[in-house]
Design a protein around this motif. Structure first.
Motif, PDB file in Angstrom:
ATOM      1  N   ALA A   1     -30.200  64.758 -16.655  1.00 42.43           N
ATOM      2  CA  ALA A   1     -31.287  65.066 -17.583  1.00 42.43           C
ATOM      3  C   ALA A   1     -31.186  66.522 -17.998  1.00 42.43           C
ATOM      4  O   ALA A   1     -30.996  67.408 -17.161  1.00 42.43           O
ATOM      5  CB  ALA A   1     -32.639  64.787 -16.945  1.00 42.43           C
ATOM      6  N   LYS A   2     -31.328  66.781 -19.302  1.00 40.93           N
ATOM      7  CA  LYS A   2     -31.230  68.138 -19.827  1.00 40.93           C
ATOM      8  C   LYS A   2     -32.400  68.430 -20.764  1.00 40.93           C
ATOM      9  O   LYS A   2     -32.805  67.574 -21.559  1.00 40.93           O
ATOM     10  CB  LYS A   2     -29.913  68.317 -20.611  1.00 40.93           C
ATOM     11  CG  LYS A   2     -28.649  68.226 -19.771  1.00 40.93           C
ATOM     12  CD  LYS A   2     -28.456  69.476 -18.938  1.00 40.93           C
ATOM     13  CE  LYS A   2     -27.147  69.442 -18.155  1.00 40.93           C
ATOM     14  NZ  LYS A   2     -25.982  69.604 -19.020  1.00 40.93           N
TER      15      LYS A   2
ATOM     16  N   THR B   1     -36.796  68.649 -13.689  1.00 43.59           N
ATOM     17  CA  THR B   1     -36.678  69.641 -14.751  1.00 43.59           C
ATOM     18  C   THR B   1     -37.990  69.708 -15.517  1.00 43.59           C
ATOM     19  O   THR B   1     -38.589  68.675 -15.823  1.00 43.59           O
ATOM     20  CB  THR B   1     -35.544  69.273 -15.731  1.00 43.59           C
ATOM     21  OG1 THR B   1     -34.306  69.214 -15.020  1.00 43.59           O
ATOM     22  CG2 THR B   1     -35.425  70.297 -16.843  1.00 43.59           C
ATOM     23  N   VAL B   2     -38.434  70.919 -15.822  1.00 42.57           N
ATOM     24  CA  VAL B   2     -39.585  71.128 -16.681  1.00 42.57           C
ATOM     25  C   VAL B   2     -39.083  71.313 -18.111  1.00 42.57           C
ATOM     26  O   VAL B   2     -38.210  72.141 -18.367  1.00 42.57           O
ATOM     27  CB  VAL B   2     -40.403  72.354 -16.243  1.00 42.57           C
ATOM     28  CG1 VAL B   2     -41.578  72.582 -17.199  1.00 42.57           C
ATOM     29  CG2 VAL B   2     -40.905  72.183 -14.817  1.00 42.57           C
ATOM     30  N   VAL B   3     -39.616  70.522 -19.021  1.00 39.11           N
ATOM     31  CA  VAL B   3     -39.200  70.568 -20.427  1.00 39.11           C
ATOM     32  C   VAL B   3     -40.349  71.141 -21.245  1.00 39.11           C
ATOM     33  O   VAL B   3     -41.430  70.541 -21.302  1.00 39.11           O
ATOM     34  CB  VAL B   3     -38.826  69.165 -20.943  1.00 39.11           C
ATOM     35  CG1 VAL B   3     -38.248  69.258 -22.348  1.00 39.11           C
ATOM     36  CG2 VAL B   3     -37.847  68.479 -19.998  1.00 39.11           C
ATOM     37  N   ARG B   4     -40.128  72.279 -21.867  1.00 36.03           N
ATOM     38  CA  ARG B   4     -41.156  72.919 -22.685  1.00 36.03           C
ATOM     39  C   ARG B   4     -40.916  72.543 -24.148  1.00 36.03           C
ATOM     40  O   ARG B   4     -40.095  73.140 -24.825  1.00 36.03           O
ATOM     41  CB  ARG B   4     -41.139  74.420 -22.462  1.00 36.03           C
ATOM     42  CG  ARG B   4     -41.567  74.799 -21.039  1.00 36.03           C
ATOM     43  CD  ARG B   4     -41.438  76.270 -20.743  1.00 36.03           C
ATOM     44  NE  ARG B   4     -42.001  76.573 -19.432  1.00 36.03           N
ATOM     45  CZ  ARG B   4     -41.326  76.450 -18.276  1.00 36.03           C
ATOM     46  NH1 ARG B   4     -40.059  76.041 -18.301  1.00 36.03           N
ATOM     47  NH2 ARG B   4     -41.905  76.728 -17.128  1.00 36.03           N
TER      48      ARG B   4
ATOM     49  N   VAL C   1     -35.862  62.058 -25.819  1.00 38.96           N
ATOM     50  CA  VAL C   1     -37.319  61.983 -25.719  1.00 38.96           C
ATOM     51  C   VAL C   1     -37.937  63.232 -26.334  1.00 38.96           C
ATOM     52  O   VAL C   1     -37.550  64.360 -25.994  1.00 38.96           O
ATOM     53  CB  VAL C   1     -37.761  61.843 -24.246  1.00 38.96           C
ATOM     54  CG1 VAL C   1     -39.288  61.800 -24.147  1.00 38.96           C
ATOM     55  CG2 VAL C   1     -37.147  60.594 -23.618  1.00 38.96           C
ATOM     56  N   GLY C   2     -38.892  63.035 -27.215  1.00 37.32           N
ATOM     57  CA  GLY C   2     -39.664  64.127 -27.789  1.00 37.32           C
ATOM     58  C   GLY C   2     -41.130  63.943 -27.462  1.00 37.32           C
ATOM     59  O   GLY C   2     -41.497  63.122 -26.604  1.00 37.32           O
TER      60      GLY C   2
ATOM     61  N   GLY D   1     -35.704  74.529 -32.837  1.00 37.98           N
ATOM     62  CA  GLY D   1     -35.871  75.635 -31.911  1.00 37.98           C
ATOM     63  C   GLY D   1     -36.659  75.302 -30.660  1.00 37.98           C
ATOM     64  O   GLY D   1     -36.814  76.143 -29.776  1.00 37.98           O
ATOM     65  N   GLU D   2     -37.162  74.079 -30.552  1.00 39.71           N
ATOM     66  CA  GLU D   2     -37.906  73.615 -29.381  1.00 39.71           C
ATOM     67  C   GLU D   2     -37.081  72.581 -28.629  1.00 39.71           C
ATOM     68  O   GLU D   2     -36.287  71.845 -29.226  1.00 39.71           O
ATOM     69  CB  GLU D   2     -39.248  72.994 -29.796  1.00 39.71           C
ATOM     70  CG  GLU D   2     -40.143  73.898 -30.615  1.00 39.71           C
ATOM     71  CD  GLU D   2     -40.800  74.985 -29.794  1.00 39.71           C
ATOM     72  OE1 GLU D   2     -40.661  74.967 -28.550  1.00 39.71           O
ATOM     73  OE2 GLU D   2     -41.463  75.853 -30.384  1.00 39.71           O
ATOM     74  N   ASP D   3     -37.279  72.531 -27.309  1.00 36.36           N
ATOM     75  CA  ASP D   3     -36.490  71.607 -26.496  1.00 36.36           C
ATOM     76  C   ASP D   3     -36.992  70.178 -26.603  1.00 36.36           C
ATOM     77  O   ASP D   3     -38.192  69.929 -26.726  1.00 36.36           O
ATOM     78  CB  ASP D   3     -36.519  72.025 -25.026  1.00 36.36           C
ATOM     79  CG  ASP D   3     -35.590  73.190 -24.735  1.00 36.36           C
ATOM     80  OD1 ASP D   3     -34.690  73.440 -25.554  1.00 36.36           O
ATOM     81  OD2 ASP D   3     -35.768  73.847 -23.688  1.00 36.36           O
ATOM     82  N   GLU D   4     -36.051  69.251 -26.545  1.00 39.80           N
ATOM     83  CA  GLU D   4     -36.315  67.839 -26.289  1.00 39.80           C
ATOM     84  C   GLU D   4     -35.721  67.507 -24.919  1.00 39.80           C
ATOM     85  O   GLU D   4     -35.022  68.326 -24.316  1.00 39.80           O
ATOM     86  CB  GLU D   4     -35.685  66.938 -27.348  1.00 39.80           C
ATOM     87  CG  GLU D   4     -36.387  66.951 -28.685  1.00 39.80           C
ATOM     88  CD  GLU D   4     -36.123  68.206 -29.497  1.00 39.80           C
ATOM     89  OE1 GLU D   4     -37.087  68.757 -30.059  1.00 39.80           O
ATOM     90  OE2 GLU D   4     -34.956  68.665 -29.540  1.00 39.80           O
ATOM     91  N   LEU D   5     -36.023  66.322 -24.439  1.00 40.38           N
ATOM     92  CA  LEU D   5     -35.446  65.825 -23.190  1.00 40.38           C
ATOM     93  C   LEU D   5     -34.343  64.837 -23.532  1.00 40.38           C
ATOM     94  O   LEU D   5     -34.571  63.874 -24.261  1.00 40.38           O
ATOM     95  CB  LEU D   5     -36.528  65.142 -22.344  1.00 40.38           C
ATOM     96  CG  LEU D   5     -36.061  64.377 -21.112  1.00 40.38           C
ATOM     97  CD1 LEU D   5     -35.368  65.301 -20.119  1.00 40.38           C
ATOM     98  CD2 LEU D   5     -37.243  63.661 -20.448  1.00 40.38           C
TER      99      LEU D   5
END
Length: 241
Positions: free
Chosen positions: A130-131, A66-69, A161-162, A139-143
């Motif tokens: 994993a998400k 997964t790509v986490v932005r 995870v940030g 408003g931003e993604d974390e893992l």
């Protein structure tokens, strides 16, 4: 964390007839202790060209990526299952790696966090998920990674995870939930956990508690909700493991 572990340990004893009242932990601050992920002992970088998918980072070609932005750049997480250790049990070794862009090599990604080896082998779980999801409300993604253990306790370990301003991933919090179910709602992680009284069997808690993990001033706090009679609530299916 120690208080919650004590709560869940006592819950295990309830199934064996222990005569204790179980109380849920309230308003607990979560730390990084007992996280499944850790920085690797040796730095490793791998090529990942712009026209390639993240699956090229898998060792065996089997697993998910997964790509986490995030708010401070991209991460890539790979989740790879090993072979089952038993014909009946579903547990198997799992390798999880979190990559960040290499700071020294072009079109390369370096392993920044990974599951630690235990006696030379990856840790055993029944399932790992994993998400990429916003759990801090910015408003931003974390893992968020969930590790489900096999057994009657169905223990769910959760790593959040940030990223630092320079893009380096760091573990924001770790939690462990006995028979836990996790869902994501409106920028928060919501955890449903059983609460037992002394006469309850392990299978059948009297109450269920809906906890919300709230991000405040750089830390996650467990805001415990009211107890609800277990027979009157439909606990949602967990979105992790």
């Amino acid at each position: 964390m120690l208080l919650r572990l004590l709560v869940w340990s006592v819950a295990l004893l309830v199934g064996l007839g222990a005569s204790m009242e179980i109380a849920a932990a309230r308003d607990e601050v979560l730390g990084q202790e007992d996280a499944v992920l850790a920085p690797p002992a040796t730095a490793v970088s791998r090529q990942l060209h712009a026209d390639q998918g993240c699956h090229v980072l898998l060792d065996t070609g089997t697993g998910d990526c997964t790509v986490v932005r995030t708010g401070h750049g991209e991460l890539v997480v790979t989740v790879e299952p090993g072979r089952r250790i038993d014909k009946i049990l579903v547990s198997r070794p799992w390798t999880v790696r979190v990559y960040r862009p290499s700071t020294s090599l072009p079109e390369a990604w370096e392993i920044a966090l990974a599951t630690e080896l235990r006696d030379g082998d990856p840790p055993l779980y029944g399932a790992v998920t994993a998400k990429a999801v916003d759990v801090t409300g910015d408003g931003e993604d974390e893992l968020v990674i969930g590790y489900r253990s096999e057994g009657t306790g169905m223990i769910l370990d959760v790593d959040i995870v940030g990223t630092e301003p320079d893009g380096s991933p760091r573990i924001l919090a770790h939690d462990q939930l006995y028979k836990g179910s996790v869902v994501f709602r409106h920028g928060h992680l919501v955890a449903w956990v059983p609460v037992y009284k002394r006469t309850d069997a392990n299978c059948c808690p009297t109450w269920v508690e809906r906890d919300v993990l709230v991000y405040r001033d750089g830390t996650f706090t467990v805001d415990a909700g009211p107890r609800i009679r277990a027979r009157t609530v439909d606990v949602p299916a967990s979105e992790l493991a």
